[in-house]
Design a protein around this motif. Structure first.
Motif, short mmCIF file in Angstrom:
data_model
loop_
_atom_site.label_atom_id
_atom_site.label_comp_id
_atom_site.label_asym_id
_atom_site.label_seq_id
_atom_site.Cartn_x
_atom_site.Cartn_y
_atom_site.Cartn_z
N ARG A 1 2.47 -34.53 -57.57
CA ARG A 1 2.95 -34.15 -58.90
C ARG A 1 4.44 -34.45 -59.04
N ALA A 2 5.20 -34.14 -58.00
CA ALA A 2 6.65 -34.40 -58.03
C ALA A 2 6.91 -35.90 -58.16
N LEU A 3 6.13 -36.73 -57.47
CA LEU A 3 6.32 -38.17 -57.55
C LEU A 3 5.95 -38.71 -58.93
N ARG A 4 4.89 -38.16 -59.53
CA ARG A 4 4.51 -38.59 -60.88
C ARG A 4 5.62 -38.24 -61.88
N GLU A 5 6.12 -37.02 -61.77
CA GLU A 5 7.18 -36.60 -62.68
C GLU A 5 8.46 -37.41 -62.43
N ALA A 6 8.73 -37.70 -61.16
CA ALA A 6 9.91 -38.49 -60.83
C ALA A 6 9.80 -39.90 -61.42
N SER A 7 8.61 -40.48 -61.38
CA SER A 7 8.40 -41.81 -61.96
C SER A 7 8.64 -41.79 -63.47
N GLU A 8 8.18 -40.71 -64.11
CA GLU A 8 8.40 -40.59 -65.56
C GLU A 8 9.89 -40.48 -65.87
N TRP A 9 10.60 -39.68 -65.07
CA TRP A 9 12.04 -39.54 -65.28
C TRP A 9 12.75 -40.87 -65.01
N MET A 10 12.30 -41.59 -63.99
CA MET A 10 12.92 -42.87 -63.66
C MET A 10 12.80 -43.84 -64.83
N SER A 11 11.65 -43.87 -65.46
CA SER A 11 11.45 -44.77 -66.60
C SER A 11 12.39 -44.41 -67.74
N ARG A 12 12.57 -43.13 -67.96
CA ARG A 12 13.44 -42.69 -69.06
C ARG A 12 14.91 -42.93 -68.73
N ILE A 13 15.28 -42.71 -67.46
CA ILE A 13 16.67 -42.91 -67.06
C ILE A 13 17.06 -44.38 -67.17
N THR A 14 16.24 -45.26 -66.61
CA THR A 14 16.57 -46.68 -66.62
C THR A 14 16.44 -47.27 -68.01
N GLY A 15 15.66 -46.63 -68.86
CA GLY A 15 15.52 -47.11 -70.23
C GLY A 15 16.68 -46.75 -71.12
N GLY A 16 17.53 -45.85 -70.62
CA GLY A 16 18.72 -45.46 -71.38
C GLY A 16 18.42 -44.62 -72.60
N SER A 17 17.29 -43.91 -72.58
CA SER A 17 16.88 -43.16 -73.77
C SER A 17 17.07 -41.66 -73.62
N LEU A 18 17.86 -41.21 -72.65
CA LEU A 18 18.03 -39.78 -72.44
C LEU A 18 19.03 -39.19 -73.43
N SER A 19 18.59 -38.19 -74.16
CA SER A 19 19.49 -37.44 -75.03
C SER A 19 20.14 -36.34 -74.18
N TRP A 20 21.10 -35.62 -74.77
CA TRP A 20 21.72 -34.52 -74.03
C TRP A 20 20.68 -33.45 -73.71
N ARG A 21 19.73 -33.25 -74.60
CA ARG A 21 18.67 -32.28 -74.32
C ARG A 21 17.82 -32.75 -73.15
N ASP A 22 17.55 -34.07 -73.10
CA ASP A 22 16.79 -34.62 -71.97
C ASP A 22 17.57 -34.45 -70.67
N ARG A 23 18.88 -34.67 -70.73
CA ARG A 23 19.70 -34.54 -69.52
C ARG A 23 19.69 -33.09 -69.02
#
Length: 329
Positions: free
Chosen positions: A9-31
């Motif tokens: 589960r941690a790896l799945r969630e980490a992969s999702e976060w990785m996609s969002r981080i590298t995509g540059g789409s993180l808002s302050w709420r996301d951060r």
């Protein structure tokens, strides 16, 4: 839930976060959510580091970063207005207010001042697990938020052991140079427009503090001295001298006496004078405790034709004596 299920589960969630981080789409709420997720379980930090390593190895990370759209400069938006001067001024004021709110009122930005007195050392662990060890008479201001980690070494010397977070680089600024790193172990000393950096392991990049232009990249076992104007001198070193202070020692290898005394006076509020002045060029070697100035002076007097005179509780004179041939060292 089993350990295996928790890891998956941690790896799945980490992969999702990785996609969002590298995509540059993180808002302050996301951060904020990312920070809470990382702080919730050390397994989350291990998972995202594992995913980052896998993405880097496969080339996926480089591809994602290359495809990422650069963020637009907020101030550049002003030039897109084609209305009246009043509209442009109003827009500039609005953006300035927004920037002020982000910079000064952002609830996730924290600054901590860490300092030591003369003769004191101090080890501090930051919330992200990074550690800063300050040497005598040093001061550093550390600012962290959800996307960056920044330390200003205002004076003195420090050892940095930085936890690896590729999405949150760690910067050290001394006024002479800016050091950029994502996770490594290094030491920095700053004094009078001169910065000395020694890299124990990992990798760091030295940059101009104003233009951010790259000055040099260091490999483990390298020592760099950056002077005024950005001049960089790099040499290999075994690190014994640079790291001696961590264990409370000072190491000299044919060091001029004047330089050795300057080092000792960083650790004790004692003024040492040398007479004649030429004696300051006398070469000294050995390993001494940083708080044992008088032990060093006793050794000096036992090996050389000099005498030590304590003129007051905080003043000492090192005076040369005539050698058998009449020469004063």
């Amino acid at each position: 839930m089993s350990f295996e299920e928790n890891d998956d589960r941690a790896l799945r969630e980490a992969s999702e976060w990785m996609s969002r981080i590298t995509g540059g789409s993180l808002s302050w709420r996301d951060r904020k959510a990312l920070k809470q997720w990382l702080d919730a379980d050390t397994a989350h930090v291990k998972a995202i580091n594992a995913v980052e390593a896998e993405w880097r190895k496969s080339g996926r990370l480089a591809a994602a970063q290359a495809a990422r759209k650069p963020r637009r400069d907020l101030m550049a938006l002003l030039f897109e207005f084609r209305g009246t001067t009043r509209l442009r001024v109003a827009a500039a004021a609005a953006i300035s207010v927004a920037l002020a709110v982000i910079v000064f009122l952002h609830p996730f930005r924290e600054t901590e001042i860490i300092e030591t007195a003369v003769g004191e050392t101090r080890l501090v662990t930051l919330p992200d697990g990074s550690r800063i060890r300050l040497n005598t008479d040093s001061r550093v201001a550390v600012t962290t938020d959800l996307s960056d980690r920044f330390a200003t070494l205002e004076k003195g010397e420090a050892e940095f052991t930085v936890s690896h977070r590729f999405w949150s680089p760690f910067h050290v600024d001394t006024g002479t140079v800016r050091i950029r790193v994502t996770g490594t172990h290094f030491l920095v000393r700053t004094e009078e427009g001169r910065t000395e950096t020694y890299l124990v392991n990992g990798g760091i990049e030295l940059r101009d503090p104003v233009s951010r232009a790259s000055l040099a990249k260091l490999e483990p076992g390298s020592r760099a001295i950056v002077g005024a104007g950005g001049k960089v001198d790099i040499e290999k070193s075994d690190g014994i001298r640079e790291t001696a202070w961590i264990n409370g020692n000072l190491m000299f290898d044919r060091t001029p006496l004047g330089d050795a005394l300057t080092e000792f006076q960083r650790y004790a509020p004692v003024t040492v004078s040398v007479k004649p002045a030429e004696l300051r060029a006398l070469k000294v070697s050995g390993v001494y405790h940083s708080n044992d100035l008088f032990g060093f002076l006793e050794t000096l007097a036992s090996l050389n034709p000099v005498r030590i005179i304590k003129t007051s509780h905080d003043k000492v004179l090192v005076e040369g004596l005539p050698a058998p041939d009449g020469h004063i060292p």
